[in-house]
Design a protein around this motif. Structure first.
Motif, short mmCIF file in Angstrom:
data_model
loop_
_atom_site.label_atom_id
_atom_site.label_comp_id
_atom_site.label_asym_id
_atom_site.label_seq_id
_atom_site.Cartn_x
_atom_site.Cartn_y
_atom_site.Cartn_z
N GLY A 1 0.62 -1.37 -0.02
CA GLY A 1 0.01 0.10 -0.06
C GLY A 1 0.94 1.14 0.16
N VAL A 2 0.19 2.26 -0.55
CA VAL A 2 1.06 3.72 -0.41
C VAL A 2 0.11 4.67 -0.12
CG1 VAL A 2 2.30 5.02 -1.96
CG2 VAL A 2 2.40 2.85 -2.60
N GLN A 3 0.72 5.50 0.76
CA GLN A 3 0.08 6.75 1.24
C GLN A 3 0.66 8.09 1.12
OE1 GLN A 3 -1.15 5.65 5.50
NE2 GLN A 3 -3.14 5.77 4.58
N ALA A 4 -0.17 9.18 1.00
CA ALA A 4 0.56 10.43 0.88
C ALA A 4 1.28 10.75 2.41
CB ALA A 4 -0.29 11.45 0.53
N GLU A 5 2.56 11.09 2.27
CA GLU A 5 2.95 11.28 3.62
C GLU A 5 2.66 12.19 4.56
OE1 GLU A 5 6.78 14.39 2.28
OE2 GLU A 5 7.09 12.39 2.31
N ASN A 6 1.74 13.28 4.22
CA ASN A 6 1.07 14.20 4.85
C ASN A 6 -0.32 13.80 5.39
OD1 ASN A 6 3.22 15.95 4.90
ND2 ASN A 6 2.61 17.00 3.15
N ALA A 7 -0.72 12.28 4.98
CA ALA A 7 -1.99 11.96 5.24
C ALA A 7 -1.93 10.29 5.39
CB ALA A 7 -2.95 12.07 4.28
N ALA A 8 -0.91 10.02 6.32
CA ALA A 8 -0.46 8.63 6.29
C ALA A 8 -0.75 8.09 7.63
CB ALA A 8 1.08 8.36 5.95
N ALA A 9 -1.94 7.42 7.94
CA ALA A 9 -2.28 7.07 9.28
C ALA A 9 -1.88 5.31 9.30
CB ALA A 9 -3.80 6.96 9.59
N TYR A 10 -1.80 4.89 8.32
CA TYR A 10 -1.42 3.50 8.49
C TYR A 10 0.02 2.88 9.10
CZ TYR A 10 -5.37 0.74 7.14
OH TYR A 10 -6.67 0.18 6.98
N PRO A 11 1.13 3.67 8.56
CA PRO A 11 2.41 3.23 9.23
C PRO A 11 2.43 3.57 10.82
CG PRO A 11 2.70 4.68 7.01
CD PRO A 11 1.51 4.60 7.40
N PRO A 12 1.99 4.58 11.25
CA PRO A 12 1.96 4.43 12.68
C PRO A 12 1.22 3.53 13.43
CG PRO A 12 1.02 6.48 11.88
CD PRO A 12 1.65 5.88 10.82
N SER A 13 -0.16 3.30 12.83
CA SER A 13 -0.94 2.14 13.15
C SER A 13 -0.37 0.85 13.25
CB SER A 13 -2.39 2.45 12.53
OG SER A 13 -2.90 3.47 12.65
N LEU A 14 0.16 0.69 12.19
CA LEU A 14 0.94 -0.88 12.08
C LEU A 14 1.92 -0.81 13.09
CD1 LEU A 14 0.80 -1.10 7.96
CD2 LEU A 14 -0.67 -2.57 9.87
#
Length: 412
Positions: free
Chosen positions: A211-224
């Motif tokens: 998966g890929v997120q915009a770095e200024n709207a990235a909730a998944y990396p910290p959640s994971l």
């Protein structure tokens, strides 16, 4: 990561959704991208969901959810919230099923998305300044009226419908090694990972899902990293389709088990990817749909092998496209804006024009200002927009101006 029989959505669920959708959706094409292949040293394909009905993958999940409503539920109508793509998916599905639909959209939503949603027959209510606020109001309306709330990602049927993309990819590119797509709330990524990982296990091979997120709207990396839902305090991205401040609990429970990685990309990388898709693939894609291409171009995916990138949507506001094109060209060194302060005397602008022409840059616009807080009496501020040929050419032009005694300031 390995598929688990304990997951809330299974391969059988996705296969059942595919049967349900056969007469409703388009089996979108796969296009080879030789240019991306040269960048990555791998074979790269684009799964063109930007060409899907209503302009994005969202109709898959919306129809799967709504087609399974009882007659009594259909009579109560449906309600949803979205910045655009889910709204259009729900509206299209509701029209096909003869269900009344009410859609909450944020204030300031792109006019083409608003008009398209209304054009598909939905009642649209503008509320809140982001999708999370619209979602809260839609849920409140559902509670008060009995309308069925169609969540954009936190629902088993929605996830199953989105996962049908994974089955299509495996049919179209059987030797795929890596599948990449944008992620907001997580419905698409969860559904595709369920389908792909289960089929890969049957085939006895590994297929990565990223998966890929915009770095200024990235909730998944910290959640994971925390193994828990971590809401973001602030969202700031042009990719409104994946600007979700809190992952959905249901897709998160799947993604943490199955997905190999979630990476992030910058706004400039997004802009460059959109320009690339326009120029090299002739594809009109919204920012959220281009994040996978941005990740490949930025080298965020190591050893991708045979790769499929899902272009998740093409519903982009023309005004945003103009801004993104300029930003993308600037990020690639092909558009340069400089501000120069100089004495207000005849010939000064002609000198600047000569220097620019001698260095093979093309002037596309000039703003000449004598009045302003930072402009002294007898001075003038000149802002020049230039077409350039890359970062080295930009530096050549700037150096030439400085050599002649000017002090150009690059305007970002």
């Amino acid at each position: 990561m390995n598929a688990s029989s304990d997951l809330p959505v299974t391969l059988a669920d996705v296969q059942a959704a595919r049967e349900l959708l056969q007469e409703i959706i388009a089996n979108t094409p796969i296009e080879s991208s030789r240019a991306l292949g040269r960048m990555t040293g791998s074979e790269v394909f684009l799964k063109c969901e930007n060409l899907q009905r209503a302009g994005s993958f969202k109709v898959r999940g919306a129809y799967t959810r709504m087609a399974r409503l009882s007659a009594e539920e259909r009579a109560r109508g449906v309600v949803a919230a979205s910045a655009g793509n889910h709204a259009q998916g729900v509206a299209v599905a509701a029209k096909a099923l003869g269900i009344k639909s009410r859609i909450y959209m944020p204030v300031g939503v792109a006019l083409p998305k608003l008009a398209a949603t209304r054009g598909h027959g939905a009642e649209v209510v503008l509320h809140g300044y982001n999708v999370d606020e619209s979602l809260a109001e839609a849920e409140k309306y559902a509670t008060e009226t009995g309308a069925v709330f169609v969540h954009p990602f936190n629902n088993k049927d929605v996830i199953s419908g989105q996962g049908t993309i994974g089955l299509e990819i495996l049919d179209q590119v059987p030797n795929v090694d890596t599948i990449i797509m944008g992620v907001g709330g997580g419905g698409l990524l969860a559904g595709v990972s369920v389908a792909v990982k289960a089929r890969a296990k049957e085939l006895g091979r590994e297929i990565r899902v990223i998966g890929v997120q915009a770095e200024n709207a990235a909730a998944y990396p910290p959640s994971l990293a925390a193994d828990a839902l971590v809401p973001l305090k602030k969202l700031s991205t042009m990719a409104d389709g994946i600007a979700v401040g809190r992952p959905g609990q249901l897709p998160f429970s799947i993604i943490r088990e199955l997905v190999d990685d979630v990476v992030t990309v910058s706004e400039d990388a997004l802009a460059r990817a959109l320009i690339f898709l326009l120029e090299r693939s002739k594809m009109v894609v919204e920012p959220a749909g281009a994040v996978g291409v941005a990740a490949l171009m930025e080298g965020k995916i190591e050893n991708p092998g045979t790769t499929v990138v899902v272009l998740t949507g093409g519903n982009i506001d023309p005004m945003l496209m103009l801004k993104v094109i300029q930003r993308g060209l600037s990020a690639a060194g092909r558009f340069l804006t400089v501000r120069i302060m100089l004495n207000d005397r005849p010939g000064a602008l002609a000198t600047i024009s000569r220097i620019i022409a001698e260095n093979d840059a093309n002037v596309t616009g000039v703003d000449h200002t004598r009045v302003g807080g930072s402009i002294s009496m007898g001075d003038v501020s000149i802002t020049v927009n230039l077409e350039t040929k890359g970062h080295e050419h930009c530096e050549l032009v700037l150096t030439a101006l400085r050599t002649e005694g000017f002090q150009p300031i690059v305007v970002h």
